[in-house]
Scaffold this motif. Structure first.
Motif, PDB file in Angstrom:
ATOM      1  N   VAL A  86      -4.492  21.038 -16.145  1.00 13.32           N
ATOM      2  CA  VAL A  86      -5.554  20.082 -15.820  1.00 13.32           C
ATOM      3  C   VAL A  86      -5.576  19.788 -14.322  1.00 13.32           C
ATOM      4  CG1 VAL A  86      -6.300  17.670 -16.090  1.00 13.32           C
ATOM      5  CG2 VAL A  86      -5.677  19.011 -18.098  1.00 13.32           C
ATOM      6  N   GLU A  87      -4.394  19.619 -13.734  1.00 15.01           N
ATOM      7  CA  GLU A  87      -4.320  19.368 -12.286  1.00 15.01           C
ATOM      8  C   GLU A  87      -4.921  20.531 -11.493  1.00 15.01           C
ATOM      9  OE1 GLU A  87      -0.177  18.671 -11.733  1.00 15.01           O
ATOM     10  OE2 GLU A  87      -0.308  16.519 -12.218  1.00 15.01           O
ATOM     11  N   ASN A  88      -4.644  21.764 -11.945  1.00 12.81           N
ATOM     12  CA  ASN A  88      -5.222  22.938 -11.281  1.00 12.81           C
ATOM     13  C   ASN A  88      -6.742  22.961 -11.424  1.00 12.81           C
ATOM     14  OD1 ASN A  88      -2.807  23.982 -10.338  1.00 12.81           O
ATOM     15  ND2 ASN A  88      -2.471  25.290 -12.121  1.00 12.81           N
ATOM     16  N   LEU A  89      -7.229  22.632 -12.628  1.00 15.95           N
ATOM     17  CA  LEU A  89      -8.679  22.623 -12.865  1.00 15.95           C
ATOM     18  C   LEU A  89      -9.366  21.552 -12.032  1.00 15.95           C
ATOM     19  CD1 LEU A  89      -8.783  23.172 -16.734  1.00 15.95           C
ATOM     20  CD2 LEU A  89      -9.562  24.766 -14.981  1.00 15.95           C
ATOM     21  N   LYS A 109     -12.195  22.260  -9.360  1.00 18.61           N
ATOM     22  CA  LYS A 109     -13.497  21.581  -9.449  1.00 18.61           C
ATOM     23  C   LYS A 109     -13.818  20.855  -8.147  1.00 18.61           C
ATOM     24  CE  LYS A 109     -16.152  18.244 -12.133  1.00 18.61           C
ATOM     25  NZ  LYS A 109     -16.616  17.486 -10.957  1.00 18.61           N
ATOM     26  N   LYS A 110     -12.791  20.240  -7.563  1.00 20.34           N
ATOM     27  CA  LYS A 110     -12.980  19.533  -6.294  1.00 20.34           C
ATOM     28  C   LYS A 110     -13.445  20.500  -5.214  1.00 20.34           C
ATOM     29  CE  LYS A 110     -10.446  16.819  -2.849  1.00 20.34           C
ATOM     30  NZ  LYS A 110      -9.124  16.268  -2.463  1.00 20.34           N
ATOM     31  N   GLN A 111     -12.810  21.677  -5.164  1.00 24.09           N
ATOM     32  CA  GLN A 111     -13.184  22.671  -4.159  1.00 24.09           C
ATOM     33  C   GLN A 111     -14.598  23.184  -4.394  1.00 24.09           C
ATOM     34  OE1 GLN A 111     -10.143  25.683  -4.282  1.00 24.09           O
ATOM     35  NE2 GLN A 111      -8.529  24.306  -3.586  1.00 24.09           N
ATOM     36  N   ILE A 112     -14.943  23.410  -5.669  1.00 23.96           N
ATOM     37  CA  ILE A 112     -16.299  23.883  -5.997  1.00 23.96           C
ATOM     38  C   ILE A 112     -17.331  22.821  -5.638  1.00 23.96           C
ATOM     39  CG2 ILE A 112     -17.850  24.496  -7.906  1.00 23.96           C
ATOM     40  CD1 ILE A 112     -15.399  25.807  -9.243  1.00 23.96           C
TER      41      ILE A 112
END
Length: 211
Positions: free
Chosen positions: A98-101, A105-108
């Motif tokens: 979840v932390e990776n996702l 998502k933040k980068q996207i």
């Protein structure tokens, strides 16, 4: 658990001992090797073995008696101890995913916001080049949609346009989502066909029968 979500060395040893109890390599009431022998067997310090044994003792898998050494108490508790760590390992693995996702998502979102901001910034230059040039329409105080969220507008069905951003004062919200609430003075940024500006202005700030 370590900071990376993996069992520490003493926890790994405790799990190994518990698994050996479940596998009947150690039997109930049996005295197992002393701490110094276990330390040599697992090639760790006596302190690491002490922590592993203390962890198993807390879970009542074994007990440490003065004079009689380490004695196995329960296969069931050894099994429960192993299952508990499997459960915690699954939780930590999911948390890591979840932390990776969230980071992805933040980068996207950041990249999407940069692209949309560039399109909006240069919209005047692009208006003769693209039929999907973004347009901006301010929400008037007389709009029947003040206080409503975007999903309630059924925007695409009524205008043929798609809301890509929402200006609230100096703040630009890119891809605001269906639950963003419109307020007087907000500006919505929309993309659509050639008649999109006229369609949106007529729809967004239309007068109600009461007016």
């Amino acid at each position: 658990m370590s900071k990376h979500g993996l069992p520490s060395r003493y926890q790994q040893i405790a799990l190994d001992i518990a698994q050996r109890v479940v596998n009947k390599e150690f039997n109930i009431g049996e005295k197992v090797h002393g701490r110094s022998v276990l330390a040599s067997m697992y090639n760790v310090s006596p302190e690491t073995i002490r922590k592993a044994v203390a962890l198993l003792q807390d879970m009542d898998v074994l007990q440490v008696n003065q004079g009689s050494g380490i004695v196995i108490n329960s296969v069931d508790r050894a099994y429960n101890f192993i299952q508990r760590f499997k459960y915690l390992d699954s939780i930590n693995s999911l948390k890591h995913d979840v932390e990776n996702l969230i980071e992805q998502k933040k980068q996207i979102d950041e990249e999407f916001e940069k692209k949309m901001s560039s399109i909006i910034e240069y919209s005047d230059k692009l208006k003769n080049l693209s039929p999907y040039n973004p347009v901006e329409v301010e929400v008037s105080g007389n709009s029947p949609f003040v206080g409503k969220n975007i999903s309630e507008l059924k925007f695409w069905q009524n205008t043929g346009g798609t809301v890509v951003a929402l200006r609230k004062g100096q703040r630009l919200i890119v891809s605001p989502g269906p639950y963003a609430v419109l307020e007087e003075g907000d500006t919505i940024v929309v993309v659509g066909g050639n008649d999109i500006l006229r369609n949106v202005e007529a729809f967004l700030n239309k007068k109600t029968e009461a007016d």
